[in-house]
Scaffold this motif. Structure first.
Motif: not given
Length: 123
Positions: A1-28
């Motif tokens: 995997m190219k370095p730029e692809e690795e960066l993007l894959a890491r960002l996507i993992r981080t962004a997904r984890a952040d979104y999951e955290s937002i969802w889990e902590n959401a107040s309904f």
């Protein structure tokens, strides 16, 4: 995997984890449901946008990696700048209206063009 692809894959993992955290902590709760719905909707749009990034822009990707929670940061900026769903909907409605006007105008112009007599062509 190219370095730029690795960066993007890491960002996507981080962004997904952040979104999951937002969802889990959401107040309904009843009093928070509209605000929560807006936050989840906007954050989901940010996540989808990040997931559609291209690896050919490693500098932009790297900037987002400075944030432990990139989706949360984007939402913070979104609310701090005073954006809201009404603004987004108004822009969308405006775009739809302009598009519809163009379509109607094109149809009217098409109907106004003189039609050739197809019977003459068939003989």
């Amino acid at each position: 995997m190219k370095p730029e692809e690795e960066l993007l894959a890491r960002l996507i993992r981080t962004a997904r984890a952040d979104y999951e955290s937002i969802w889990e902590n959401a107040s309904f709760s009843t009093e928070d449901v509209e605000e929560t719905a807006q936050k989840l909707t906007v954050c989901k749009a940010f996540l989808e946008n990040i997931e559609n990034f291209k690896p050919s822009f490693p500098k932009e990707t790297a900037v987002f990696l400075f944030y432990e929670k990139p989706i949360s940061k984007l939402y913070e900026d979104f609310t701090r700048q005073g954006f809201n769903m009404a603004d987004i909907l108004a822009e969308t409605l405006s775009d739809l209206t302009v598009g519809l006007r163009r379509e109607v105008r094109a149809l009217l112009e098409q109907e106004a063009e003189p039609q050739e007599d197809s019977d003459d062509l068939e003989r």
